[in-house]
Design a protein around this motif. Structure first.
Motif, PDB file in Angstrom:
ATOM      1  N   MET A 182     -95.514 -49.421 -43.727  1.00 32.81           N
ATOM      2  CA  MET A 182     -94.986 -49.583 -45.085  1.00 32.81           C
ATOM      3  C   MET A 182     -95.464 -48.476 -46.017  1.00 32.81           C
ATOM      4  O   MET A 182     -95.378 -48.585 -47.239  1.00 32.81           O
ATOM      5  CB  MET A 182     -95.364 -50.972 -45.626  1.00 32.81           C
ATOM      6  N   ARG A 226     -96.735 -55.281 -50.720  1.00 29.95           N
ATOM      7  CA  ARG A 226     -96.715 -54.910 -49.302  1.00 29.95           C
ATOM      8  C   ARG A 226     -97.861 -55.572 -48.543  1.00 29.95           C
ATOM      9  O   ARG A 226     -97.705 -55.934 -47.383  1.00 29.95           O
ATOM     10  CB  ARG A 226     -96.742 -53.382 -49.165  1.00 29.95           C
ATOM     11  N   ILE A 246     -88.986 -50.813 -47.411  1.00 29.55           N
ATOM     12  CA  ILE A 246     -89.617 -52.079 -47.014  1.00 29.55           C
ATOM     13  C   ILE A 246     -88.589 -52.984 -46.336  1.00 29.55           C
ATOM     14  O   ILE A 246     -88.872 -53.627 -45.330  1.00 29.55           O
ATOM     15  CB  ILE A 246     -90.233 -52.794 -48.246  1.00 29.55           C
TER      16      ILE A 246
END
Ligand SMILES: Nc1ncnc2c1ncn2[C@@H]1O[C@H](COP(=O)(O)OP(=O)(O)O)[C@@H](O)[C@H]1O
Ligand SMILES: [Mg+2]
Length: 328
Positions: A143, A165, A196
């Motif tokens: 990520m 995240r 994402i």
């Protein structure tokens, strides 16, 4: 629970909150199936009952709320509406990975992310804690974050987007096969959001998950969901394959939502905000169609009769005007 993607069958689910005006439904008689291995999106304006529905999947609705009727059958777990205490705690995290709305604020401010990760692993009986840390770093790395640094950080050292995240990492790291993401990308800019969502899709496919993504942003579900369910005033007003629902929306609310998004309409001048405001618990009509006050297709029957959800192949719509036309 089996190692395969579980199916989820929500049947006749009603969730109420106690208010000064008595118990009022935030989710009313919702039936929805999450097919094993699919990504389902739930979309609707703020207040439509999305988070309440998501919490019901973990039997995590808190007082003054309660599940008043219906069931949530998850393969391998049974009806989670009947689970309690230790059984329920174990199911959360290990079988059901969950990112709460505002996950960016749900970390413990006093502990590093790494410490919280280890707590999570221990509380679920993970023996290979090193492996857990490795897995966490790899997810954070994917990520776009420096995993080692993030695990050594406290919440206040991370931006909102970074915390979000971390929330996604914590939902995925125990390898749950049912993953529920409630507004997972609201603190992210457009490019990070797209990244994402791509990773959510990849992890979903690699691990064979069943995933539920909840958002007020129809652009988000357009990118990830196989199937789309639209909520308004605690009701499910339309559902179907994402491409079909976005390509030819039937419910006037879905049409309004789509017309309001320039990227989906394709022209900024064509986009039109949906007039009016969504109802609150106190103002949702108790009888008739919940959407009628804002509806361009309103008919007399809409004031008295709650429209039934009518299936047409994979599409389901609860609207008198649409269903009269299609089934006449
Ligand atoms: N703890 C609570 N007590 C009373 N009402 C609540 C509570 N939580 C949510 N509600 C109400 O329930 C409705 C649905 O809320 P929510 O599930 O958070 O919707 P969404 O996630 O779609 O924004 C809203 O009208 C909200 O104000
Ligand atoms: Mg919400």
């Amino acid at each position: 629970m089996s190692e395969q993607a579980p199916g989820v069958r929500i049947g006749g689910l009603t969730v109420v909150y106690k208010t000064p005006a008595g118990e009022l439904p935030a989710v009313r008689d919702i039936s929805l199936t999450l097919e094993p291995g699919s990504i389902t999106g739930i979309v609707g304006e703020s207040g439509s009952g999305k988070s309440t529905l998501a919490l019901s999947l973990l039997n995590a609705v808190q007082p003054p709320g309660r599940i008043a009727a219906g069931s949530v059958e998850i393969d391998g777990l049974g009806d989670v509406a009947g689970l309690k205490g230790e059984e329920l705690r174990k199911a959360r995290g290990k079988h059901i990975g969950y990112v709460f709305q505002a996950a960016q604020n749900s970390l413990n401010p006093l502990k590093t992310v790494g410490k919280q990760l280890l707590d999570l692993g221990r509380s679920h009986g993970v023996e290979d804690l090193r492996g857990l840390v490795r897995e966490a770093k790899e997810l954070l790395g994917r990520m776009g974050l420096d995993g080692t640094r993030v695990l050594d950080s406290h919440q206040h050292e991370l931006s909102g987007g970074m915390r979000q995240r971390v929330g996604i990492m914590l939902a995925l790291v125990l390898n749950a096969h049912l993953v529920v993401l409630d507004e997972p990308t609201t603190a992210l800019d457009m490019i990070t959001q797209a990244n994402i969502l791509k990773i959510v899709r990849e992890v979903h496919a690699e691990r064979g998950l069943t995933t539920l993504v909840i958002t007020h942003d129809i652009g988000v579900v357009a990118e990830v969901a196989d199937r789309l369910a639209v909520m308004y005033g605690g009701r499910l007003v339309e559902q179907g394959p994402t491409r079909e629902v976005l390509g030819s929306p039937r419910h006037p609310y879905t049409r309004g939502l789509i017309r309001a998004i320039p990227q989906l309409v394709g022209d900024i001048d064509e986009a039109q905000a949906l007039p009016g405001r969504p109802p609150t618990l106190a103002t949702v009509p108790k009888e008739g169609c919940v959407f009628r006050e804002r509806c361009p297709l309103r008919m007399d029957v809409c004031d008295d009769v709650d429209p039934e959800a009518v299936s047409d192949g994979p599409r389901v719509v609860a609207c008198h005007a649409v269903n009269v036309k299609e089934h006449a």
